[in-house]
Design a protein around this motif. Structure first.
Motif, short mmCIF file in Angstrom:
data_model
loop_
_atom_site.label_atom_id
_atom_site.label_comp_id
_atom_site.label_asym_id
_atom_site.label_seq_id
_atom_site.Cartn_x
_atom_site.Cartn_y
_atom_site.Cartn_z
N ILE A 17 0.83 -1.21 0.00
CA ILE A 17 0.00 0.00 0.00
C ILE A 17 0.87 1.26 0.00
O ILE A 17 0.61 2.22 -0.73
N GLU A 18 1.91 1.24 0.80
CA GLU A 18 2.76 2.42 0.86
C GLU A 18 3.57 2.59 -0.42
O GLU A 18 3.83 3.71 -0.87
N LEU A 49 2.87 9.52 -6.48
CA LEU A 49 3.43 10.87 -6.40
C LEU A 49 4.08 11.29 -7.71
O LEU A 49 4.09 12.48 -8.06
N ALA A 50 4.64 10.34 -8.43
CA ALA A 50 5.37 10.66 -9.65
C ALA A 50 4.50 11.41 -10.66
O ALA A 50 5.00 12.24 -11.42
N HIS A 51 3.21 11.12 -10.66
CA HIS A 51 2.30 11.76 -11.61
C HIS A 51 1.93 13.18 -11.19
O HIS A 51 1.26 13.90 -11.94
N SER A 67 -1.74 13.49 -1.44
CA SER A 67 -2.88 12.63 -1.10
C SER A 67 -2.57 11.17 -1.40
O SER A 67 -1.75 10.84 -2.25
N VAL A 68 -3.22 10.28 -0.66
CA VAL A 68 -3.08 8.84 -0.85
C VAL A 68 -4.46 8.22 -0.96
O VAL A 68 -5.44 8.75 -0.43
N ALA A 115 4.38 12.06 2.30
CA ALA A 115 4.88 13.40 2.64
C ALA A 115 6.39 13.39 2.82
O ALA A 115 7.09 14.31 2.40
N LEU A 116 6.90 12.33 3.44
CA LEU A 116 8.34 12.21 3.65
C LEU A 116 9.08 12.13 2.32
O LEU A 116 10.09 12.81 2.11
N VAL A 117 8.56 11.32 1.41
CA VAL A 117 9.19 11.17 0.10
C VAL A 117 9.12 12.48 -0.69
O VAL A 117 10.09 12.88 -1.35
N LEU A 118 8.00 13.16 -0.61
CA LEU A 118 7.86 14.43 -1.31
C LEU A 118 8.82 15.47 -0.73
O LEU A 118 9.41 16.28 -1.46
N GLY A 119 9.02 15.44 0.58
CA GLY A 119 10.00 16.32 1.20
C GLY A 119 11.42 16.01 0.74
O GLY A 119 12.21 16.93 0.48
#
Length: 324
Positions: A17-18, A25-27, A143-144, A162-166
């Protein structure tokens, strides 16, 4: 066994799921992401990262990552901000606010103060239609589809996203600024990486009177005394002008004894190793380590810019300095 399999299945479901949340996020890495980076690049103050609860924990990590990769940042707790900590934020800063719901009360309460200060306001929310998202100069969609928590309550996928986006923000800024390994080492002088990237051979070599030194005509027995007294397991061999002509190591001693050499009459010039490997004093200690590894030696003679002998460095010295 049934319970073990259930535990394994739960872990695999969580990871799946994660993983899907991160892939989504890539999109969404688009002009909004680029605009957020531009606001941060233009900032001549600090990037103020804020968030409540689990978002706050992620915000702290993002601030730490930004700071360590060339983008000065700090975490400000939104609840404390309304009780005086807002004074830490100046009109030279940029604010990055994290809120999965986009309706975090503590952030909404201080939003007018950000606007009054005129600081660029970037949000990272799980609801692009929320009040915080609409109030931002730029909103990053984090968002997920679902949380990994089977109850749908504990922040899991959302905090991971959020962590990956940061991290994506920090790495984009790092590359845009041309942040180098040396810059990173300067920010981490106490860590192993800092030592690997900053420590010079001159910082850990044995120099001066600690250098074992004999002449070409020195008898083997006297050379053994020099090796023993200096305790480095070898000695340098120099000519009458003091220039390096070779080294004598434990390995050379074994070969001399195997050949039946007399330690009383044998001279250094007959048993020393010529063309010994050297390294410059101002070279990185990691360069010395690689030279030793490539040539399968455990000791190097250190020379200065004029190729004059200035020290000795051993593999043991590199180990003690946590370079390898």
């Amino acid at each position: 066994m049934e319970q073990r399999q259930s535990l394994i299945n739960s872990a695999l479901r969580t990871i799946r799921i994660e993983h899907q949340a991160i892939a989504a996020l890539a999109h969404r890495i688009d002009d909004s992401f680029a605009r957020a980076c531009e606001l941060m690049l233009a900032c001549d103050g600090r990037i103020v990262v804020t968030g409540m609860g689990k978002s706050g924990h992620i915000a702290r990590k993002i601030a730490a990552t930004l700071s360590s990769t060339g983008s000065p940042a700090m975490f400000v707790h939104p609840a404390e901000a309304s009780h005086g900590d807002l004074g830490m934020i100046t009109d030279r800063d940029v604010v990055l606010a994290l809120s999965n719901s986009g309706t975090t009360e503590e952030l909404i309460n201080i939003l007018p103060l950000f606007k009054r200060k005129g600081v660029p306001f970037i949000t990272m929310t799980g609801n692009p239609d929320s009040m915080l998202a609409h109030s931002a100069d730029v909103n990053l969609d984090a968002s997920v589809d679902e949380e990994a928590c089977p109850l749908g309550q504990a922040p899991t996928s959302s905090t991971t996203a959020a962590l990956v986006l940061g991290d994506a923000l920090a790495m984009a800024l790092l590359e845009a600024k041309g942040f180098t390994q040396e810059d990173f080492a300067i920010s981490h002088p106490g860590g192993r990486l800092g030592r690997r990237l900053l420590l010079k051979v001159a910082d850990i070599m044995h120099g001066g009177a600690a250098i074992p030194r004999v002449e070409e005509t020195t008898p083997l027995k006297d050379a053994l005394y020099e090796i023993s007294s200096k305790g480095l397991g070898m000695t340098t061999v120099v000519d009458h002008d003091g220039m390096l002509v070779g080294v004598f190591t434990d390995g050379d001693l074994r070969r001399a004894l195997d050949a039946g050499r007399d330690i009383l009459t044998t001279r250094m010039q007959d048993v020393m190793s010529r063309n010994s490997k050297t390294v410059k004093a101002q070279a990185l200690a990691t360069e010395a380590a690689k030279l030793m590894e490539d040539n399968r030696v455990y000791t190097l003679v250190v020379t200065d810019e004029e190729s004059r002998m200035s020290g000795i460095i051993r593999m043991h010295d590199l180990l003690q300095a946590n370079v390898i």
